[in-house]
Design a protein around this motif. Sequence first.
Motif, PDB file in Angstrom:
ATOM      1  N   LYS A  90     -12.245   8.152   7.725  1.00  0.00           N
ATOM      2  CA  LYS A  90     -10.911   8.224   7.020  1.00  0.00           C
ATOM      3  C   LYS A  90     -11.050   7.375   5.329  1.00  0.00           C
ATOM      4  CE  LYS A  90      -7.736   8.080  10.524  1.00  0.00           C
ATOM      5  NZ  LYS A  90      -6.235   7.626  11.154  1.00  0.00           N
ATOM      6  N   ASN A  91     -12.511   7.285   5.152  1.00  0.00           N
ATOM      7  CA  ASN A  91     -12.684   6.561   3.986  1.00  0.00           C
ATOM      8  C   ASN A  91     -14.139   6.925   3.384  1.00  0.00           C
ATOM      9  OD1 ASN A  91     -13.733   4.338   1.814  1.00  0.00           O
ATOM     10  ND2 ASN A  91     -11.739   3.296   2.392  1.00  0.00           N
ATOM     11  N   GLU A  92     -14.046   8.019   2.338  1.00  0.00           N
ATOM     12  CA  GLU A  92     -15.405   8.529   1.696  1.00  0.00           C
ATOM     13  C   GLU A  92     -16.416   7.427   1.039  1.00  0.00           C
ATOM     14  OE1 GLU A  92     -16.387  11.551   2.113  1.00  0.00           O
ATOM     15  OE2 GLU A  92     -14.799  12.196   3.093  1.00  0.00           O
ATOM     16  N   ALA A  93     -15.668   6.317   0.417  1.00  0.00           N
ATOM     17  CA  ALA A  93     -16.752   5.557   0.051  1.00  0.00           C
ATOM     18  C   ALA A  93     -17.291   4.684   1.144  1.00  0.00           C
ATOM     19  CB  ALA A  93     -15.713   4.319  -0.801  1.00  0.00           C
ATOM     20  N   ASP A 151     -12.736   9.060  -5.559  1.00  0.00           N
ATOM     21  CA  ASP A 151     -12.195   7.873  -6.321  1.00  0.00           C
ATOM     22  C   ASP A 151     -12.630   6.556  -5.417  1.00  0.00           C
ATOM     23  OD1 ASP A 151     -10.858   5.787  -7.706  1.00  0.00           O
ATOM     24  OD2 ASP A 151      -8.910   7.376  -8.097  1.00  0.00           O
ATOM     25  N   TRP A 152     -13.814   5.962  -5.992  1.00  0.00           N
ATOM     26  CA  TRP A 152     -14.114   4.965  -5.399  1.00  0.00           C
ATOM     27  C   TRP A 152     -13.391   3.597  -5.284  1.00  0.00           C
ATOM     28  CZ3 TRP A 152     -19.079   4.652  -2.880  1.00  0.00           C
ATOM     29  CH2 TRP A 152     -19.810   5.666  -3.017  1.00  0.00           C
ATOM     30  N   VAL A 153     -12.612   3.660  -6.627  1.00  0.00           N
ATOM     31  CA  VAL A 153     -11.442   2.409  -6.642  1.00  0.00           C
ATOM     32  C   VAL A 153     -10.553   2.742  -5.662  1.00  0.00           C
ATOM     33  CG1 VAL A 153     -10.227   1.264  -8.019  1.00  0.00           C
ATOM     34  CG2 VAL A 153     -12.394   2.016  -8.842  1.00  0.00           C
ATOM     35  N   ARG A 154      -9.983   3.882  -5.437  1.00  0.00           N
ATOM     36  CA  ARG A 154      -8.778   3.977  -4.416  1.00  0.00           C
ATOM     37  C   ARG A 154      -9.401   3.722  -2.846  1.00  0.00           C
ATOM     38  NH1 ARG A 154      -5.512   9.264  -4.330  1.00  0.00           N
ATOM     39  NH2 ARG A 154      -7.649  10.400  -3.838  1.00  0.00           N
ATOM     40  N   GLU A 155     -10.841   4.339  -2.815  1.00  0.00           N
ATOM     41  CA  GLU A 155     -11.232   4.141  -1.323  1.00  0.00           C
ATOM     42  C   GLU A 155     -11.552   2.686  -0.986  1.00  0.00           C
ATOM     43  OE1 GLU A 155     -11.767   7.201   0.711  1.00  0.00           O
ATOM     44  OE2 GLU A 155     -10.411   7.631  -0.852  1.00  0.00           O
ATOM     45  N   LEU A 207       0.786  -1.208   0.074  1.00  0.00           N
ATOM     46  CA  LEU A 207      -0.008  -0.051   0.052  1.00  0.00           C
ATOM     47  C   LEU A 207       0.945   1.222   0.107  1.00  0.00           C
ATOM     48  CD1 LEU A 207      -3.029   1.011   0.342  1.00  0.00           C
ATOM     49  CD2 LEU A 207      -2.623   1.289   2.674  1.00  0.00           C
ATOM     50  N   ASP A 208       0.721   2.085  -0.972  1.00  0.00           N
ATOM     51  CA  ASP A 208       1.767   3.256  -0.900  1.00  0.00           C
ATOM     52  C   ASP A 208       0.869   4.348  -0.361  1.00  0.00           C
ATOM     53  OD1 ASP A 208      -0.441   3.975  -2.519  1.00  0.00           O
ATOM     54  OD2 ASP A 208       0.590   4.759  -4.127  1.00  0.00           O
ATOM     55  N   GLY A 209       1.694   5.610  -0.214  1.00  0.00           N
ATOM     56  CA  GLY A 209       0.903   6.665   0.539  1.00  0.00           C
ATOM     57  C   GLY A 209      -0.391   6.959   0.146  1.00  0.00           C
ATOM     58  N   ALA A 210      -0.844   6.969  -1.080  1.00  0.00           N
ATOM     59  CA  ALA A 210      -2.109   7.654  -1.549  1.00  0.00           C
ATOM     60  C   ALA A 210      -3.124   6.340  -1.177  1.00  0.00           C
ATOM     61  CB  ALA A 210      -1.967   7.810  -2.998  1.00  0.00           C
ATOM     62  N   GLY A 211      -2.968   5.051  -0.653  1.00  0.00           N
ATOM     63  CA  GLY A 211      -3.564   4.384  -0.222  1.00  0.00           C
ATOM     64  C   GLY A 211      -4.287   3.440  -1.612  1.00  0.00           C
TER      65      GLY A 211
END
Length: 785
Positions: free
Chosen positions: A307-310, A94-98, A29-33
Amino acid sequence: MESEQLYHRGYCRNSYNSIASASSDEELLDGAGVIMDFHTTEDDNLLDGDAASPGSNYAMSNGGGAPSSTTHLLDFLEEPIPGVGTYDDFHTIDWVREKCKDRERHRKINSKKKESAWEFTKSLYDAWSGWLVVTLTGLASGALAGLIDIAADWMNDLKEGVCLSAMWFNHEQCCWTSNETTFAERDKCPQWKSWAELILGQAEGPGSYIMNYFMYIYWALSFAFLAVCLVKVFAPYACGSGIPEIKTILSGFIIRGYLGKWTLMIKTITLVLAVASGLSLGKEGPLVHVACCCGNIFSYLFPKYSKNEAKKRETLWRSFFAALVAAFVLRSINPFGNSRLVLFYVEYHTPWYLFELIPFILLGVFGGLWGAFFIRANIAWCRRRKSTRFGKYPVLEVILVAAITAVFAFPNPYTRQNTSELIKELFTDCGPLESSQLCQYRSQMNGSKAFSDNPNRPAGPGVYAAMWQLCLALVFKIIMTIFTFGLKVPSGLFIPSMAIGAIAGRIVGIAMEQLAYYHHDWFLFKEWCEVGADCITPGLYAMVGAAACLGGVTRMTVSLVVIVFELTGGLEYIVPLMAAVMTSKWVGDAFGREGIYESHIRLNGYPFLDAKEEFTHTTLAREVMRPRRSDPPLAVLTQDDLTVEELQATINETSYNGFPVIVSKESQRLVGFALRRDITIAIENARRKQEGIMLNSRVYFTQHAPTLPADSPRPLKLRSILDMSPFTVTDHTPMEIVVDIFRKLGLRQCLVTHNGRLLGIITKKDILRHMAQMANQDPESIMFN
């Protein structure tokens, strides 16, 4: 180049499902999740850096390309950058990233829960946090709903008088314990005093009527003025119903403050004031906004959702439990005073007959016509409000509408009373215990009795007078609802629409009842309506008309029938309701397929893709993507030959929310996608925490630092914020497929390639603009206004 090799090996994928299927030892997992997959040896990982302290020298390759001994061993596994992965106001998530962030968080919790009892407790807390959120939301929503109901009823009756024995009692509660009330005048008791009685000392006569009229207007204007001022000064987002914005937010759009604590507090207060002012509006739509505010506020108490908009938008499947809790709280508060949870409880004693489907369907036609007319008229007025100077004076508009409403509402008892009470009276079936004017039928024996025990009865003077008053009330409600919905106060549409339908339905029901009484020998009634039998239930027609008009405005079908069941408890009348609601939808769709909320979404330019709207055009992705032929080239970043100064210049000279990262200008091979906000935050964080970052520092998005001269400043590594798996389509992909991808996966952008080379980008707003252009509408209206 390594990134070019990664591209050919399939790491720039189009589906997050392939990400989820990767083995755990290939995922980091990178810094952007964002989860990135790569096959690498342990020696390759060592090239990323060593375990030196933050003040040690950075990784520098000499001319021969051999790695320096000061390479950071854990450079790639650096701590997440604070702020990276968050979103600006009025941006799409960004649903995929979340989803990837939540999947990695869940994986870490599961891997640690066996280490200690504390970690196991944390895992249980995480698992149950969803249920805790909806429980708290249900408790708060039920309590606020009960509070709003009680306060609105009390303030609504305050326009007519006050209870001397207990100031906090409304008119009905004040007379509950009175021994002086009679059956015919059950709402009149010595404890309740009208304003004329208090000020002039007399209850009857022209002077008392004028005084009550004046006080009614005074309180209506006071409530409306206070409501619009509170909204304007403290919480502008508290106006309207909130449902168009809630639908847009749930689709992934960010509107900061719309679900905040100030909006919740001000909307709760002003909703009571707006309803009590007598404006043609309801509280059901705004209550949805209130409940969503509660859910959003409580979600910040739990890291799983804060911490997660999705995840914050995915508690829908637990909504049944939240509704259960809210219903329990509401039942405990008992705001309606009848120990029931439904607002308009009905109990009809006669069945409906097959022939009655004809007037039920006619009510459905009326509901569809009313819905189409209301949507067009209201949208035209709201558009005029937005485009003229009149819209700059919201306080004046609210005061003007409230004054007109109060002046014309007071003389008619059916417009003077609370709209919810009006609907309840229209739904009620006449019986021996009813004293309403609608139940003043003539007795077959003589005309002295107000109500005859014979169910099949002729209408008396009171019923005919009520019919004329209802006709005037119908015209009044239709006109005022058009100008009221959209004012800068909390305003719902359910109750006004149901009131219009209930009035029309009650009129039709009484007409059918009298027709059956005077012409019971017609072949239409002869088979099923015997002389003296209770054939027609006017209250049922009111209920069907209410559902039809609400369906015509909102274009709901199944959910609307369920809502009517919840409001009335009339489960056995499912067929009449379904017939009327379906007819209203078909008739309304003939004039336009959008409901009122979708129309307001389009009017305000919210970036919302309606799942019900079909894309029937044969355009391709290359026709919608940017840049167009006349546009400047696409703003892109290269993976390892940019400086910090050049990167900042690109950000300052453009307003794009993100930039594709390519191997080089010559190859145009896609590496990934970097968001503007993440780049800005990462640069600021590097300057604050890392020494040696200068304007001429090299920026690289690759796994390893490029070969640099020995005297070069420290490079800036931004691979951790790079989305290595952006969604891509080819330039020949049909737009109907692209639209489906955006709808079902909740994308914010999609890159367009040709034979692996980057051509352009498609965003959600590009799709909405294209759809507007195909519908001969202004494509530039698609923005947040």
